[in-house]
Design a protein around this motif. Structure first.
Motif, PDB file in Angstrom:
ATOM      1  N   VAL A 185       0.723  -1.276  -0.034  1.00 59.85           N
ATOM      2  CA  VAL A 185       0.069  -0.069  -0.174  1.00 59.85           C
ATOM      3  C   VAL A 185       0.759   1.288   0.093  1.00 59.85           C
ATOM      4  O   VAL A 185       0.554   2.212  -0.660  1.00 59.85           O
ATOM      5  CB  VAL A 185      -0.840   0.020   1.106  1.00 59.85           C
ATOM      6  CG1 VAL A 185      -0.419  -0.334   2.489  1.00 59.85           C
ATOM      7  CG2 VAL A 185      -1.778   1.187   1.156  1.00 59.85           C
ATOM      8  N   LYS A 186       1.871   1.312   0.673  1.00 58.31           N
ATOM      9  CA  LYS A 186       2.718   2.345   0.772  1.00 58.31           C
ATOM     10  C   LYS A 186       3.610   2.523  -0.699  1.00 58.31           C
ATOM     11  O   LYS A 186       3.992   3.654  -0.711  1.00 58.31           O
ATOM     12  CB  LYS A 186       3.526   2.469   2.060  1.00 58.31           C
ATOM     13  CG  LYS A 186       2.842   2.491   3.319  1.00 58.31           C
ATOM     14  CD  LYS A 186       3.720   2.822   4.639  1.00 58.31           C
ATOM     15  CE  LYS A 186       4.516   1.578   4.977  1.00 58.31           C
ATOM     16  NZ  LYS A 186       3.811   0.275   5.261  1.00 58.31           N
ATOM     17  N   PRO A 232       1.396   4.595  -4.412  1.00 58.24           N
ATOM     18  CA  PRO A 232       1.317   5.813  -4.768  1.00 58.24           C
ATOM     19  C   PRO A 232       2.692   6.390  -5.207  1.00 58.24           C
ATOM     20  O   PRO A 232       2.811   7.493  -6.186  1.00 58.24           O
ATOM     21  CB  PRO A 232       1.000   6.739  -3.834  1.00 58.24           C
ATOM     22  CG  PRO A 232       0.963   5.934  -2.682  1.00 58.24           C
ATOM     23  CD  PRO A 232       1.076   4.380  -2.918  1.00 58.24           C
ATOM     24  N   ILE A 233       4.052   5.993  -4.764  1.00 58.43           N
ATOM     25  CA  ILE A 233       5.020   6.437  -5.332  1.00 58.43           C
ATOM     26  C   ILE A 233       5.244   6.084  -6.777  1.00 58.43           C
ATOM     27  O   ILE A 233       5.722   6.818  -7.509  1.00 58.43           O
ATOM     28  CB  ILE A 233       6.122   5.595  -4.470  1.00 58.43           C
ATOM     29  CG1 ILE A 233       6.139   6.168  -2.694  1.00 58.43           C
ATOM     30  CG2 ILE A 233       7.669   6.128  -4.831  1.00 58.43           C
ATOM     31  CD1 ILE A 233       7.245   5.531  -1.765  1.00 58.43           C
ATOM     32  N   TYR A 282       2.971   5.387  -8.759  1.00 61.69           N
ATOM     33  CA  TYR A 282       2.080   6.149  -9.807  1.00 61.69           C
ATOM     34  C   TYR A 282       2.639   7.617 -10.072  1.00 61.69           C
ATOM     35  O   TYR A 282       2.553   8.105 -11.190  1.00 61.69           O
ATOM     36  CB  TYR A 282       0.729   6.051  -9.092  1.00 61.69           C
ATOM     37  CG  TYR A 282       0.145   4.696  -9.407  1.00 61.69           C
ATOM     38  CD1 TYR A 282       0.453   3.755 -10.107  1.00 61.69           C
ATOM     39  CD2 TYR A 282      -0.989   4.500  -8.748  1.00 61.69           C
ATOM     40  CE1 TYR A 282      -0.064   2.517 -10.235  1.00 61.69           C
ATOM     41  CE2 TYR A 282      -1.737   3.060  -8.922  1.00 61.69           C
ATOM     42  CZ  TYR A 282      -1.169   2.124  -9.649  1.00 61.69           C
ATOM     43  OH  TYR A 282      -1.969   1.187  -9.717  1.00 61.69           O
ATOM     44  N   LYS A 283       3.226   8.119  -8.751  1.00 59.93           N
ATOM     45  CA  LYS A 283       3.553   9.470  -9.199  1.00 59.93           C
ATOM     46  C   LYS A 283       4.963   9.464 -10.156  1.00 59.93           C
ATOM     47  O   LYS A 283       5.224  10.523 -10.697  1.00 59.93           O
ATOM     48  CB  LYS A 283       4.097   9.943  -7.618  1.00 59.93           C
ATOM     49  CG  LYS A 283       3.004  10.685  -7.104  1.00 59.93           C
ATOM     50  CD  LYS A 283       2.625  12.099  -7.533  1.00 59.93           C
ATOM     51  CE  LYS A 283       1.389  12.833  -6.791  1.00 59.93           C
ATOM     52  NZ  LYS A 283       0.012  12.307  -7.450  1.00 59.93           N
ATOM     53  N   LEU A 284       5.656   8.592 -10.153  1.00 54.93           N
ATOM     54  CA  LEU A 284       6.636   8.514 -10.945  1.00 54.93           C
ATOM     55  C   LEU A 284       6.487   8.114 -12.472  1.00 54.93           C
ATOM     56  O   LEU A 284       6.950   8.211 -13.220  1.00 54.93           O
ATOM     57  CB  LEU A 284       7.718   7.428 -10.553  1.00 54.93           C
ATOM     58  CG  LEU A 284       8.439   7.980  -9.281  1.00 54.93           C
ATOM     59  CD1 LEU A 284       9.288   6.665  -8.842  1.00 54.93           C
ATOM     60  CD2 LEU A 284       9.485   8.766  -9.521  1.00 54.93           C
ATOM     61  N   GLY A 285       5.050   7.508 -12.483  1.00 54.96           N
ATOM     62  CA  GLY A 285       4.562   7.157 -13.977  1.00 54.96           C
ATOM     63  C   GLY A 285       4.956   5.936 -14.083  1.00 54.96           C
ATOM     64  O   GLY A 285       5.304   5.483 -15.282  1.00 54.96           O
ATOM     65  N   PRO A 313       1.744   9.340  -2.280  1.00 55.46           N
ATOM     66  CA  PRO A 313       2.623   9.049  -1.153  1.00 55.46           C
ATOM     67  C   PRO A 313       2.516  10.004   0.042  1.00 55.46           C
ATOM     68  O   PRO A 313       2.277  11.122   0.034  1.00 55.46           O
ATOM     69  CB  PRO A 313       3.837   9.490  -1.979  1.00 55.46           C
ATOM     70  CG  PRO A 313       3.657   9.671  -3.322  1.00 55.46           C
ATOM     71  CD  PRO A 313       2.264  10.013  -3.322  1.00 55.46           C
ATOM     72  N   GLN A 330      -0.177  14.668 -11.343  1.00 51.23           N
ATOM     73  CA  GLN A 330       0.846  13.592 -11.752  1.00 51.23           C
ATOM     74  C   GLN A 330       1.901  14.379 -12.545  1.00 51.23           C
ATOM     75  O   GLN A 330       1.410  14.918 -13.667  1.00 51.23           O
ATOM     76  CB  GLN A 330       0.052  12.630 -12.517  1.00 51.23           C
ATOM     77  CG  GLN A 330       0.648  11.648 -13.299  1.00 51.23           C
ATOM     78  CD  GLN A 330       2.026  10.929 -13.070  1.00 51.23           C
ATOM     79  OE1 GLN A 330       2.825  11.701 -12.913  1.00 51.23           O
ATOM     80  NE2 GLN A 330       2.071   9.903 -12.528  1.00 51.23           N
ATOM     81  N   GLY A 384       5.056  12.869 -13.092  1.00 48.38           N
ATOM     82  CA  GLY A 384       6.294  11.979 -13.468  1.00 48.38           C
ATOM     83  C   GLY A 384       7.460  12.057 -12.338  1.00 48.38           C
ATOM     84  O   GLY A 384       8.527  11.653 -12.741  1.00 48.38           O
ATOM     85  N   ARG A 385       7.064  12.766 -11.296  1.00 49.19           N
ATOM     86  CA  ARG A 385       8.201  12.838 -10.216  1.00 49.19           C
ATOM     87  C   ARG A 385       7.486  12.613  -8.951  1.00 49.19           C
ATOM     88  O   ARG A 385       6.379  12.799  -8.856  1.00 49.19           O
ATOM     89  CB  ARG A 385       8.674  14.329 -10.100  1.00 49.19           C
ATOM     90  CG  ARG A 385       9.417  14.753 -11.309  1.00 49.19           C
ATOM     91  CD  ARG A 385       9.569  16.104 -11.496  1.00 49.19           C
ATOM     92  NE  ARG A 385      10.366  16.707 -10.224  1.00 49.19           N
ATOM     93  CZ  ARG A 385      11.667  17.197 -10.421  1.00 49.19           C
ATOM     94  NH1 ARG A 385      12.341  17.371 -11.460  1.00 49.19           N
ATOM     95  NH2 ARG A 385      12.105  17.676  -9.300  1.00 49.19           N
TER      96      ARG A 385
END
Lengths: 473, 458
Positions: A398-399, A402-403, A405-408, B64, B213, B215-216
């Motif tokens: 779970v943690k 989102p990391i 996804y944020k990075l794509g 996050p 979003q 990409g970072r």
């Protein structure tokens, strides 16, 4: 490397290894560095995840409300019948309880619960605060057990007394108290207990069915879709089959010492490991039933005949893609490395929260050159590795989601939040499907990470175009 | 029927909580701290606390959530957590380099008696806190209050640590938005800006927990109130605190510390509560309300007018946090709905008094409870079923078992998106709430209508 240097604590340098750099050594099994954004949890968490799937017991959290709130039905451990485990019970300790002690409150809560639900047993979880104020959990549990005539089992899971692994141990100790108590009459000589499977998304039902087809009786599920009465007679099974070694290995060892039950370590993830697990169990029973191997082979053949052609379709699309793995126990990572290989994918990062030295040694042996192996990592490290290795999918919990996804980057939950069974042959197909659905998602076309890494993306038309070109999925 | 065990007969319980309607203080403190720009929340306790809070916030926001922990061990709980915390402060500044470390305690560190200011002082003396960086703290024992009081405590700490009065007033108003979603904080800021008022909004989790979003992965996203702005709150003309429980303590602290007068209001949910907020802001700042805001108000009123027949007499059950429920109950009563079960897990008699007063004229008996749980709420619903329920995700068990329409509202929401992007405060938020209520009620009406009564135009 400059980015990496800035995000890694000096003290953690030997907990990260790049295969090919130097002879393999790994610092692990140590306490997390204070101040690190660790992905680890606590003793209570470990005990809770192991015992939680026992569906006809009440699970009472003795402590302030948080510990109960955060663990209320968060794990998709399915039950085919009772669902007591999906309710949240807490003594909700208040300031006055902390000062004067919570034993009386615990007693009353237990009596009320047992009177209402008539459970087969009760597990009482100790939390940090209980360890500090010194409530005598054992005494209260013994008293209630005497009065109500059911097992009431204290779980010594004070959060600070170690990490998640200590919690597994506490859970095993609590469960072990149930064993040796039930009748073993009528249990087949070809029988097993399934340890370390929590029936996420219904997985244990798949495995039980395989064993049924092999002619093997499953005595107790430990603990997915678990029942107290089954665990009480688990010592009557001929063999313990142990998955997810961290969680229930201690129990297998206790059973071996006390009841002489041998155990096999298995994994149901991926084709190779799944098949090998069934064959290993078949070999164990070969003398008692020489035909068992043929039945097992037939089963595997049948499953593979369905599976392989469909896997090939996914493999064609996924060939050459890169994966990163960061999971709770390292054992799962072994199977994942192999499963990705079967899909033509390369694992470039493999790590765990609580792996042991032997675990990491094995990871080292099965991974490719250049793979990063890491213990007790944190978000900053993980994101720098993901970017450096330019991965296509991240497998975690779970943690971590989102990391990614944020990075794509695509993501697959191989933890509590998996929605499809990933065990068994059918699980491999589900896994391939899930990986495919995320890696190949058109959304990544709009996330131009490859060309804009390190830069601030501005949402202009040209950038969208460039992004689309650079990820021709 | 997952909740088949819930009996209809209600018996008082003194020892057991079943299916809680609250969680513990530290997570509220962590959420508030994320509303400071460049802040790393720090949990002074076992690793599990921090992991659970991060996981829950991650599930709710799908973002996050960064926070560090002192990683207590058996040794630290015997000898105290000083060594761990000093080391943590050192490690955090040297690797993550935040502007602020916001420490909250846990039941463990509270009970062993760690003195955070003293430990922070030691860290400073040892040179572990770089020039220009800050360490703040709040005491959040988990056995007191709830996540809401934890939020209130950390918000007050922002005042205690940062607000200074230079003696020169500046032309700005402090707005404390309360324990609301990032989208709500954004909406409150938008309203304030529409009025042309200069404001410091704190805490402010917008663009932290609803970030785009890009990409970072940003350890410290763009949003959050800056330390500079927090310092300036001591020179503001006035403070408007929204939500008595979550924002009251910080507003009063500013008044005491820096003599900044405060108005403590209910959350601006619904027409009247938003009116009060805007009117207060107008009065304090000496501005006039722009036509554009009047239009929004009129639109909200227009929906109520058009659809008032749909709201008439509908009974509602509500579970949530006190500040939200007080305003929401008022809103629902004002549109002719009947909230008949109103329950919060957060303790405090004041809540019960307020709800009793708001529902005084509801022509039904009304159940109200502070410090209750979902089990009790379910029993109420069994005894007196409602047309609609509103509350956090955990209400879905009751909604399913009792087959009652249900709107997700509050914290946590673990199974839907939208709450972090679309507000429920202000006139626009009110419109969104009405849309949700109407959608849910009419959807049900469509589902259940016999064929001859199934209508196209409603």
């Amino acid at each position: 490397m400059s980015l990496e240097q800035s995000v890694i604590f000096d003290e953690r340098k030997d907990q990260i290894h790049r295969k090919g750099d130097a002879p393999f050594t790994m610092g692990c099994n140590r306490e997390s560095l204070a101040g690190a954004v660790s992905q680890r949890a606590c003793v209570f968490c470990g005990s809770r995840v192991v015992l939680y799937p026992i569906a006809d017991a009440v699970h009472l959290v003795h402590g302030p409300i948080g510990c109960a709130s955060y663990t209320w039905d968060i794990r998709g451990a399915l039950s085919s019948g009772p669902a007591l485990h999906r309710l949240s019970f807490s003594t909700d300790l208040q300031e006055k309880d902390v000062i004067f002690g919570g034993e009386e409150k615990l007693y009353k809560a237990l009596v009320e619960l047992i009177d209402r639900h008539a459970p087969a047993a009760a597990f009482v979880y100790s939390t940090c605060i209980v360890g500090i104020i010194g409530d005598d959990l054992n005494a209260v549990c013994a008293r209630v057990s005497r009065e109500k005539g059911i097992p009431v089992l204290p779980v010594q899971s004070e959060g600070f007394k170690g990490n998640k692994r200590s919690g597994y141990h506490a859970a095993c100790k609590a469960m072990f108290q149930l064993m040796g108590k039930g009748s073993t009459e009528g249990i087949s000589p070809l029988s097993v207990n399934l340890l370390g499977d929590f029936n996420l998304a219904g997985e244990i039902w798949i495995i039980r069915e395989y064993f049924r087809q092999m002619g093997i009786e499953t005595v107790a599920n430990i603990t997915g879709d678990g029942r107290v009465a089954d665990i009480r007679r688990a010592h009557g099974a001929a063999l313990n089959v142990v998955q997810c070694s961290g969680a229930t290995m201690d129990l297998a060892k206790m059973m071996q010492e006390t009841f002489g039950t041998p155990f096999l370590r298995v994994s149901y993830f991926g084709v190779e490991d799944m098949a090998e697990s069934l064959y290993a169990v078949a070999r164990f029973f070969l003398q008692r039933d020489p035909a068992i191997m043929d039945r097992t082979r037939a089963l595997v053949r049948e499953e593979l005949a369905v599976l392989y052609p469909r896997l090939q379709e996914y493999r064609r699309a996924l060939e050459g893609k890169k994966a990163a793995i960061y999971v709770g126990g390292a054992f799962k990572a072994f199977s994942l490395v192999k499963a990705f290989r079967l899909l033509g994918m390369q694992v470039v990062l493999a790590g765990s929260q609580t792996g042991t030295e032997e675990d990491y040694q094995e990871l080292y042996e099965i991974t490719d050159e250049g793979t990063i192996i890491v213990d007790d990592s944190n978000p900053l490290e993980l994101s720098s590795f993901l970017k450096e290795k330019d991965v296509d999918i991240f497998v975690g919990g779970v943690k971590e989601r989102p990391i990614a996804y944020k990075l794509g980057v695509g993501f697959c939950d191989h933890n509590h939040e998996r929605k499809e069974p990933l065990e068994g042959f059918v699980g491999m197909l589900n896994f391939a499907k899930e990986v495919h659905s995320s890696v190949m998602s058109p959304v990544w076309r709009f996330v131009p990470r490859s060309i804009h890494r390190g830069k601030e993306p501005a949402f202009t038309e040209s950038l969208f175009k460039a992004g689309a070109e650079c990820r021709p999925n | 029927m997952l909740l088949r065990h819930t009996p209809k007969e209600i018996a008082e319980r003194s020892a057991l909580t079943v299916n809680p309607a609250k969680t513990c203080q530290p997570i509220g403190a962590m959420y508030a701290a994320l509303g400071i720009h460049g802040c790393l929340p720090h949990s002074h306790g076992s690793q599990g606390c921090c992991a659970y809070h991060r996981s829950t916030l991650s599930r709710h926001y799908k973002e996050p959530v960064m926070a560090a922990t002192s990683s207590f061990t058996e040794g630290s709980s015997v000898f105290g957590g000083q060594a761990n915390l000093v080391q943590a402060i050192d490690n955090i500044f040297s690797v993550y380099n935040p502007e602020v470390i916001a420490i909250h305690t846990t039941c463990l560190s509270e009970t062993i008696g760690d003195d955070i200011p003293q430990i922070a002082k030691k860290a400073l003396a040892d040179g572990k806190i770089p020039e220009g960086k800050h360490v703040i703290h709040v005491n959040t024992p988990s056995y007191v209050g709830s996540h809401v009081t934890g939020f209130a405590g950390m918000t007050k700490s922002m005042v205690d640590y940062f607000a200074v009065s230079t003696g020169t007033k500046c032309n700005q108003v402090n707005i404390i938005p309360g324990y609301v979603e990032p989208s709500d904080m954004e909406e409150i800021r938008r309203i304030v800006e529409m009025l042309g008022v200069q404001a410091v909004l704190f805490p402010d989790t917008s663009r932290v927990l609803n970030s785009p979003q890009t990409g970072r992965h940003e350890m410290f996203p763009k949003g959050g109130v800056t330390v500079e702005a927090l310092k300036s709150t001591g020179d503001s003309m006035a403070t408007i605190a929204l939500g008595r429980l979550a924002s009251g303590p910080a507003a009063r602290a500013l008044d005491t510390k820096c003599k900044v007068p405060c108005e403590i209001l209910d959350l601006p949910i619904g027409l009247r509560k938003t009116d009060v907020f805007i009117d207060t802001l107008r009065r304090i700042a000496g501005v006039s309300v722009p036509e554009s805001l009047n239009v929004e108000r009129g639109q909200l009123l227009d929906i109520v007018t058009d659809m008032h027949h749909c709201f008439y007499g509908k009974t509602v059950g509500l579970v949530g946090d006190p500040d939200q429920l007080i305003s929401l109950t008022e809103f629902l009563v004002s549109i002719d709905m009947r909230p008949i079960h109103v329950l919060t897990g957060t303790p405090g008699k004041e809540f019960e008094n307020r709800i009793r007063e708001i529902t005084r004229d509801v022509p039904r008996s009304v159940n109200v409870r502070a410090g209750g749980d979902m089990f009790l709420f379910h029993q109420w619903v069994k005894n007196d079923p409602v047309d609609l329920m509103m509350g956090n995700t955990y209400l879905k068990y009751i909604a399913r078992d009792e087959d009652i329409p249900f709107i997700r509202f509050g914290f946590p929401i673990l199974d839907r998106v939208g709450h972090s992007y679309f507000p429920t405060v202000g006139y626009r938020g009110g419109m969104r709430l009405l849309e949700k209520i109407l959608d849910t009620l009419l959807e049900r009406q469509d589902r259940d209508a016999p064929e001859e009564r199934f209508e196209l135009v409603m």
